[in-house]
Scaffold this active site. Structure first.
Site, PDB file in Angstrom:
ATOM      1  N   TYR A 113       0.826  -1.208   0.000  1.00  0.00           N
ATOM      2  CA  TYR A 113       0.000   0.000   0.000  1.00  0.00           C
ATOM      3  C   TYR A 113       0.865   1.265   0.000  1.00  0.00           C
ATOM      4  CZ  TYR A 113      -3.814   3.195   0.983  1.00  0.00           C
ATOM      5  OH  TYR A 113      -4.706   4.231   0.908  1.00  0.00           O
ATOM      6  N   GLU A 158       1.806   6.578  -6.999  1.00  0.00           N
ATOM      7  CA  GLU A 158       0.698   7.333  -7.575  1.00  0.00           C
ATOM      8  C   GLU A 158       0.875   8.831  -7.349  1.00  0.00           C
ATOM      9  OE1 GLU A 158      -3.161   5.915  -6.397  1.00  0.00           O
ATOM     10  OE2 GLU A 158      -2.495   3.833  -6.418  1.00  0.00           O
TER      11      GLU A 158
END
Length: 246
Positions: free
Chosen positions: A184, A191
């Site tokens: 994660y 991103e």
């Protein structure tokens, strides 16, 4: 936000009708095959290309279109699954997870890669000329690819086994409820890097587009915390339930 590692967006309800279970089984199996193809192809290209740092842009062009774009777009069905009650996942968290991926894939990677119709508005941030070497965006793309790919292979494989009536091995269960601790942060960081790199070229398309990406980066801070803690809570519930069964 990348990881749906412990979310239940593809987990069926206990009394799901057989046709719906069959559909969800096919959906998870197809998604598993697509994400496995993306991940393994990226890994093989990374190993094959020499020297790799000079050829990373080629990996983007080999995987993004149509493979990665289509694979991630297919995940939009998970919002529908949640809305109509096929699965147990809350609509809000499912939408947040899917929408953030759509933003990166279609709102950043697509308009700001070399060869894009939009790249004339600014320098491409990923997938440029291999002769010029890799950019920071190329490394961020790899971070997304492998964080997303490994997470989704584990998740879709887990649900495919459940829906197919197969037993899930303990090591697969461990992967599903533990790997998000690493994947994660890796995915979310990649991103954010891509969105940050896209700010200047976005401003050349329209100033509001730049501010839109800035607002998304700001939202990522509380959004990431909400989803990360959601996954941790989901993990605790599952492990407590498992210990009671054992």
């Amino acid at each position: 936000m990348p990881a749906q590692s412990t979310a239940t967006s593809s987990a069926p309800r206990k009394q799901t009708p057989k046709p719906v279970r069959a559909y969800l089984f096919v959906y998870n199996l197809v998604s598993l095959a697509l994400w496995a193809t993306c991940t393994l192809r990226g890994l093989l290209l990374l190993i094959k290309l020499t020297p790799p740092a000079d050829n990373l842009p080629a990996i983007f062009h080999a995987i993004y279109s149509p493979l990665l774009a289509a694979t991630q777009t297919l995940a939009g069905l998970e919002v529908l699954h949640s809305l109509v009650g096929f699965v147990r996942a809350p609509v809000t968290t499912t939408f947040m997870q899917v929408a953030s991926r759509f933003l990166v894939v279609w709102g950043v990677m697509y308009p700001f890669h070399e060869g894009s119709l939009f790249v004339e508005f600014g320098e491409g941030i990923v997938g440029g000329d291999p002769a010029k070497g890799a950019k920071l965006g190329d490394y961020a793309f790899l971070g997304c690819l492998f964080a997303w790919g490994i997470t989704e292979c584990i998740r879709y494989g887990f649900f495919a086994l459940q829906l197919g009536g197969f037993s899930v091995q303990k090591w697969w269960m461990w992967l599903r409820y533990n790997t998000f601790f690493v994947l994660y942060p890796a995915g979310i960081s990649s991103e954010c890097v891509l969105m940050w790199l896209g700010l200047d070229p976005a401003a050349k398309i329209h100033p509001l587009y730049r501010w839109f990406l800035i607002s998304m980066l700001v939202i990522y801070v509380p959004g990431s915390y909400i989803l990360y803690t959601h996954m941790m809570a989901q993990r605790r519930r599952v492990l407590r339930g498992k210990s009671r069964v054992d």
